[in-house]
Every structure is written in structure tokens, then in C-alpha cells.
Design a protein around this motif. Structure first.
Motif, PDB file in Angstrom:
ATOM      1  N   MET A 173     -11.911  11.242   2.628  1.00  0.00           N
ATOM      2  CA  MET A 173     -10.460  11.103   2.667  1.00  0.00           C
ATOM      3  C   MET A 173      -9.974  11.157   4.111  1.00  0.00           C
ATOM      4  O   MET A 173     -10.713  11.565   5.004  1.00  0.00           O
ATOM      5  N   ILE A 174      -8.766  10.743   4.321  1.00  0.00           N
ATOM      6  CA  ILE A 174      -8.194  10.743   5.668  1.00  0.00           C
ATOM      7  C   ILE A 174      -6.765  11.261   5.617  1.00  0.00           C
ATOM      8  O   ILE A 174      -6.034  11.057   4.646  1.00  0.00           O
ATOM      9  N   GLU A 175      -6.384  11.989   6.676  1.00  0.00           N
ATOM     10  CA  GLU A 175      -4.990  12.352   6.927  1.00  0.00           C
ATOM     11  C   GLU A 175      -4.618  11.811   8.305  1.00  0.00           C
ATOM     12  O   GLU A 175      -5.437  11.851   9.231  1.00  0.00           O
ATOM     13  N   ASP A 214     -14.471  14.265   5.820  1.00  0.00           N
ATOM     14  CA  ASP A 214     -13.110  13.746   5.771  1.00  0.00           C
ATOM     15  C   ASP A 214     -12.681  13.497   7.221  1.00  0.00           C
ATOM     16  O   ASP A 214     -13.379  13.878   8.163  1.00  0.00           O
ATOM     17  N   PHE A 215     -11.537  12.867   7.403  1.00  0.00           N
ATOM     18  CA  PHE A 215     -11.112  12.476   8.745  1.00  0.00           C
ATOM     19  C   PHE A 215      -9.659  12.867   8.947  1.00  0.00           C
ATOM     20  O   PHE A 215      -8.830  12.693   8.057  1.00  0.00           O
ATOM     21  N   MET A 216      -9.375  13.421  10.119  1.00  0.00           N
ATOM     22  CA  MET A 216      -8.008  13.727  10.529  1.00  0.00           C
ATOM     23  C   MET A 216      -7.774  13.041  11.858  1.00  0.00           C
ATOM     24  O   MET A 216      -8.488  13.304  12.843  1.00  0.00           O
ATOM     25  N   PHE A 217      -6.791  12.135  11.899  1.00  0.00           N
ATOM     26  CA  PHE A 217      -6.543  11.336  13.097  1.00  0.00           C
ATOM     27  C   PHE A 217      -5.066  11.349  13.425  1.00  0.00           C
ATOM     28  O   PHE A 217      -4.218  11.211  12.539  1.00  0.00           O
ATOM     29  N   ASN A 218      -4.756  11.522  14.719  1.00  0.00           N
ATOM     30  CA  ASN A 218      -3.382  11.447  15.189  1.00  0.00           C
ATOM     31  C   ASN A 218      -3.205  10.283  16.153  1.00  0.00           C
ATOM     32  O   ASN A 218      -4.046  10.074  17.030  1.00  0.00           O
ATOM     33  N   ILE A 257      -2.050  -1.173   9.539  1.00  0.00           N
ATOM     34  CA  ILE A 257      -3.299  -0.498   9.904  1.00  0.00           C
ATOM     35  C   ILE A 257      -3.575   0.704   9.000  1.00  0.00           C
ATOM     36  O   ILE A 257      -4.710   0.895   8.539  1.00  0.00           O
ATOM     37  N   MET A 258      -2.573   1.498   8.747  1.00  0.00           N
ATOM     38  CA  MET A 258      -2.773   2.708   7.959  1.00  0.00           C
ATOM     39  C   MET A 258      -3.352   2.428   6.566  1.00  0.00           C
ATOM     40  O   MET A 258      -4.259   3.149   6.125  1.00  0.00           O
ATOM     41  N   PRO A 259      -2.894   1.400   5.846  1.00  0.00           N
ATOM     42  CA  PRO A 259      -3.491   1.140   4.530  1.00  0.00           C
ATOM     43  C   PRO A 259      -4.988   0.832   4.612  1.00  0.00           C
ATOM     44  O   PRO A 259      -5.758   1.224   3.725  1.00  0.00           O
ATOM     45  N   VAL A 260      -5.407   0.151   5.673  1.00  0.00           N
ATOM     46  CA  VAL A 260      -6.832  -0.153   5.840  1.00  0.00           C
ATOM     47  C   VAL A 260      -7.622   1.128   6.089  1.00  0.00           C
ATOM     48  O   VAL A 260      -8.698   1.345   5.503  1.00  0.00           O
ATOM     49  N   LEU A 261      -7.106   2.000   6.950  1.00  0.00           N
ATOM     50  CA  LEU A 261      -7.787   3.264   7.238  1.00  0.00           C
ATOM     51  C   LEU A 261      -7.905   4.109   5.981  1.00  0.00           C
ATOM     52  O   LEU A 261      -8.967   4.698   5.708  1.00  0.00           O
ATOM     53  N   GLY A 305     -11.394   6.326   1.731  1.00  0.00           N
ATOM     54  CA  GLY A 305     -11.329   6.848   0.363  1.00  0.00           C
ATOM     55  C   GLY A 305     -10.011   7.463  -0.026  1.00  0.00           C
ATOM     56  O   GLY A 305      -9.951   8.299  -0.945  1.00  0.00           O
ATOM     57  N   GLY A 306      -8.930   7.087   0.658  1.00  0.00           N
ATOM     58  CA  GLY A 306      -7.614   7.584   0.280  1.00  0.00           C
ATOM     59  C   GLY A 306      -7.214   8.837   1.027  1.00  0.00           C
ATOM     60  O   GLY A 306      -7.892   9.291   1.956  1.00  0.00           O
ATOM     61  N   SER A 307      -6.084   9.400   0.615  1.00  0.00           N
ATOM     62  CA  SER A 307      -5.529  10.593   1.245  1.00  0.00           C
ATOM     63  C   SER A 307      -5.049  11.562   0.182  1.00  0.00           C
ATOM     64  O   SER A 307      -4.661  11.148  -0.914  1.00  0.00           O
TER      65      SER A 307
END
Length: 465
Positions: free
Chosen positions: A1-3, A406-410, A434-438, A443-445
């Protein structure tokens, strides 16, 4: 998942210009002092606007810094908690964070109160960032009453750690005292012969006995004035209001560079924030953070045990990285202006020695006096400037090369010399394209809880006679 979050440092919107200095060019913003004050006012408004926009666009976190006194144009954010309170009043979902509040410049009780107010107003969305500060123009102006001078690193660290302890006490104990190296709270000489306090703590079942809160004595023959002060009754404990909604307290964050700070944060369950390290050095720091957390028994404010490597989206625990983002696509963006903005920032940051951490993991730290260019920042992919696909690929490289589960990106969108509407255009394009692709690639948020605090109120009709 990503935030995904947004980082805002408050660069000036005035054009960036190069001026000769000491045989070389130095980039500053273009304007006399009155003009820079007007720009600062626009910057403060833009921070609130863009925080609200970030929520509408679906970003998960909003981070602001704390910085003061800068006519040069690189950064401005004098009170992130105040700015984010304005954002909180107009949003329901986005998490409100700081990278960071410089607690060495604050009385710890004052910052504990203000941060808790933001948590209450936002419905439990505070992510509390703490830092030590590094710029003498700021540290020596604000920090001297608290013994937190940056000229003495050990003294600064000692005060910082004590302030951290006091903040936690204020947030987690219904009534408390603290007697440390820098502060005695309440002071030993605080007289408090107040009838309401005496009556309240004379009751059973309020959480403290009277003799825990007051050392009751008789009148003081040498004191004049009102009964509260003309006494030998002393205050032993006090309560800090409000406490945060989040229990036992909000997640804490710290911007990190040195191994010593990485370990200190990991050993206390404080999330780590990294910005300028290239991927190889970031991976090394993540390894160090994770190893220190494991050795300390996985400290966590809610005792949830081990968290995923790099980032755990369910527990909101681990390490975030931030990158400058500037998309050049279909008339959007300007690489030349973005390069000047990078030079504006790094002509300011460079003299503090930040070039050192741009070194790869297998390299020694770079010379503190090394000139940092936009080309270097882009080559290191600290600045991710380019097409939509290039930005996507470069962000995903961070996850893969650093070993995030999981991934956290700013994303850092605002740049010196760019107007607020230009920054908002970058934010909107990133969110839409871009955000929808990430999110799909990762695997979603997770779903973030919505604030239940109701700040909307309508006037009621006056009662009829």
C-alpha cells in the motif's frame, strides 16, 4: 500500500535572480524588504489554500516546516500549528503534520497545549513533528531562554530530550510535575492558596488527593496581597488542557540526518523524515532505523509490535521520504525556472553543510562547502523534474531500491519564484495523472478516518418573548 503527502516549506513567490557575490553568483528573491513582507503574507495564505486543496485532491498528509526571519526567499513557516488549524477548519480527512516544530524554541507546555488544540480541532488528525533546529539566526533568537543554543550541540540535545519528556507528560498524565536539568514544573516557589483548588481536590474520586497537588500551609506573615499569594501553601502538580484526542498521544515525527538521531527516534517509536538523501543512502538509513527499532523491542505509542520494513500503512509507522517534484507536460512546468528555484534553495541550504548527505551510501560524506547545483539534485533524483512517466518511474524506483514494503512518499511542489496558482497546478496534475498510477502500482491506500468535529454552525432565531 502507499500513502502520499505534500511537504510545504514556504518559499517566496518573488522571481529568483542571481546577484554577484565574492566572485560568483548567488541566487536570492527579487525584491526590497517591503516587497518580501508582502510576499510572505501571500505565502502564508497559499499554505492554507494548498493544504485545503491537498485534502480535496486526495493527498493523505500535509507537512509544514517551522522557519523564521528570511528575506532571502528560501523558506517561511513561522507557526505550522496555527496554519494547520486554519486548514483543519476546512477539511475532514487529511492528516496534519509538521517537519517539524522546533521544540527547542518553545516552552514545552506551550507547544503541548497548541499541538493538542490542533488535534482537538481537527478531530484527531495531528501528526506531531519535533526537531532541534540548526540555524543560529533562529536558534539563538528563540532558544536562549531554554538553554537550547545551537552553538552547543550537546546542550541543545539535552534540552530537546527534556522538552520531549515534558510534552509526553502533559499529554498523558492528568496531573503532573517535572523536575529536570532545565525546568522545574511547577516551580518550587509557586504559591497557590486558592479555595476552588482546595475544594476540588478535597473531593474523593477526582484522580488526585489534595496533598498530591498542594502542600498546604498557613498564612505567610511576610507576604501581602490576595489570599492566593499571602500563604505558605505551595503548588506541587498541575494539569495541562486540552490533552489530544488521540490516545495515548499523537504519532510523533522527526526530520533525521545523523545516525545518532536516527537511532534516538527509532528507540522511542518516533517516525523518521528524510528529504535530501539519494536512494542508496536512504536505504542505509532505513536499515539503521529498522535495526534500532528491533533492538529496542519495536517501541510504538500503541504497543503494536513489529512494523513492516520502511513503512507500515496500517500502523502509520516507519520512515517517509520527500522529493522535489516538478512535472513538465503539455504546457505545464518550466525546467529552467525550476533550476533557478533549486539554486535559490541550495544557495541558502548549502552553507549549513547539507551537501554532505547527498553522497551515495558507498561514498564518504561530501565536502560541506561543495556547491550544489540543480543538475546534481536532478542526477541524484532528489529533484524529480520531468515528464509524467519520468516522475512515476522515479518515485517507484525509491520504493524498489530502498526496500519499502508499504510506501510513504511526500511531494515537494512549491518552489521559489513560482506563484501560488502555478504550485496548485502542479498539485492538481500530480493528483489527477500520477497519484492514481502510484496507488495502483502499490496496491492501493488505507482509508483515513474522517473528522467528526462539527465546526459548522448556523445562527438560531432569537427566543420569542
Amino acid at each position: 500500500m502507499i500513502e502520499i503527502g505534500v511537504f510545504h516549506n514556504g518559499a517566496s513567490d518573488l522571481p529568483a535572480k542571481e546577484v554577484p557575490w565574492n566572485g560568483a553568483g548567488v541566487v536570492v528573491n527579487d525584491g526590497d524588504l517591503p516587497t518580501t513582507h508582502q510576499s510572505a503574507q501571500r505565502t502564508i495564505v497559499n499554505q492554507v489554500r494548498q493544504g485545503v486543496l491537498a485534502d480535496k485532491l486526495g493527498f493523505d498528509y500535509w507537512f509544514q516546516t517551522e522557519h523564521h526571519f528570511q528575506p532571502e526567499g528560501a523558506e517561511l513557516s513561522p507557526n505550522p500549528l496555527l496554519g494547520e488549524a486554519a486548514i483543519a477548519a476546512r477539511t475532514k480527512r487529511i492528516r496534519l503534520a509538521q517537519a517539524a516544530n522546533i521544540i527547542t524554541w518553545w516552552h514545552p507546555i506551550r507547544i503541548a497545549e497548541q499541538a493538542a488544540m490542533l488535534d482537538v480541532i481537527s478531530g484527531g488528525r495531528l501528526e506531531f513533528g519535533i526537531g532541534r533546529g540548526y540555524q543560529p539566526r533562529e536558534n539563538e533568537t528563540f532558544g536562549w531562554p531554554y538553554g537550547s543554543t545551537i552553538q552547543d550541540q550537546e546542550r541543545n540535545r539535552a534540552y530537546y530530550e527534556e522538552a520531549y519528556e515534558i510534552i509526553l507528560k502533559a499529554w498523558t498524565q492528568d496531573s503532573f510535575s517535572h523536575h529536570g536539568e532545565f525546568m522545574s514544573l511547577p516551580p518550587s516557589y509557586t504559591k497557590w492558596n486558592h479555595k476552588q483548588t482546595l475544594a476540588y481536590f478535597s473531593q474523593h474520586g477526582v484522580g488526585r488527593a489534595l496533598d498530591e497537588v498542594l502542600k498546604v500551609g498557613g498564612p505567610d506573615m511576610y507576604s501581602g496581597g490576595n489570599p492566593v499569594q499571602a500563604t505558605t501553601t505551595k503548588l506541587l502538580e498541575f494539569s495541562v488542557y486540552p490533552q489530544p484526542l488521540q490516545k495515548p498521544y499523537p504519532q510523533m515525527w522527526e526530520p533525521l540526518t545523523s545516525p545518532r538521531s536516527v537511532k534516538w527516534a527509532a528507540e522511542r517509536g518516533i517516525n523518521g523524515y528524510f528529504i535530501v538523501e539519494p536512494n542508496s543512502r536512504l536505504r542505509k538509513n532505513i536499515d539503521l532505523y529498522y535495526e534500532a527499532a528491533e533492538a529496542a523491542g519495536w517501541p510504538d505509542r500503541q504497543d503494536r509490535g513489529q512494523f513492516k520494513r520502511g513503512w507500515d500503512a496500517d500502523k502509520h509507522r516507519g520512515v517517509v521520504t520527500c522529493r522535489y517534484i516538478h512535472v513538465v507536460e503539455k504546457g505545464l512546468g518550466d525546467l529552467d525556472r525550476a533550476a533557478r528555484a533549486m539554486k535559490l534553495q541550495w544557495d541558502y541550504y548549502g552553507p549549513f553543510g547539507f551537501a554532505a548527505v547527498l553522497a551515495e551510501a558507498d561514498e564518504p560524506f561530501y565536502d560541506l562547502n561543495m556547491k550544489v547545483t540543480a543538475d546534481m539534485l536532478r542526477e541524484k533524483k532528489v529533484a524529480i523534474h520531468g515528464s509524467k512517466q519520468y516522475v512515476i518511474d522515479s518515485i517507484m524506483e525509491i520504493k524498489e531500491q530502498c526496500g519499502y514494503e508499504d510506501f510513504m512518499f511526500n511531494a515537494w511542489f512549491e518552489l521559489g519564484g513560482f506563484r501560488g496558482d502555478e504550485v496548485e497546478g502542479q498539485m492538481s496534475y500530480f493528483a489527477e495523472e500520477i497519484m492514481p498510477v502510484l496507488r495502483r502500482e502499490c496496491g492501493g491506500s488505507p482509508e483515513l478516518p474522517l473528522s467528526t468535529v462539527d465546526l459548522d454552525v448556523e445562527p438560531r432565531a432569537a427566543a420569542q418573548a
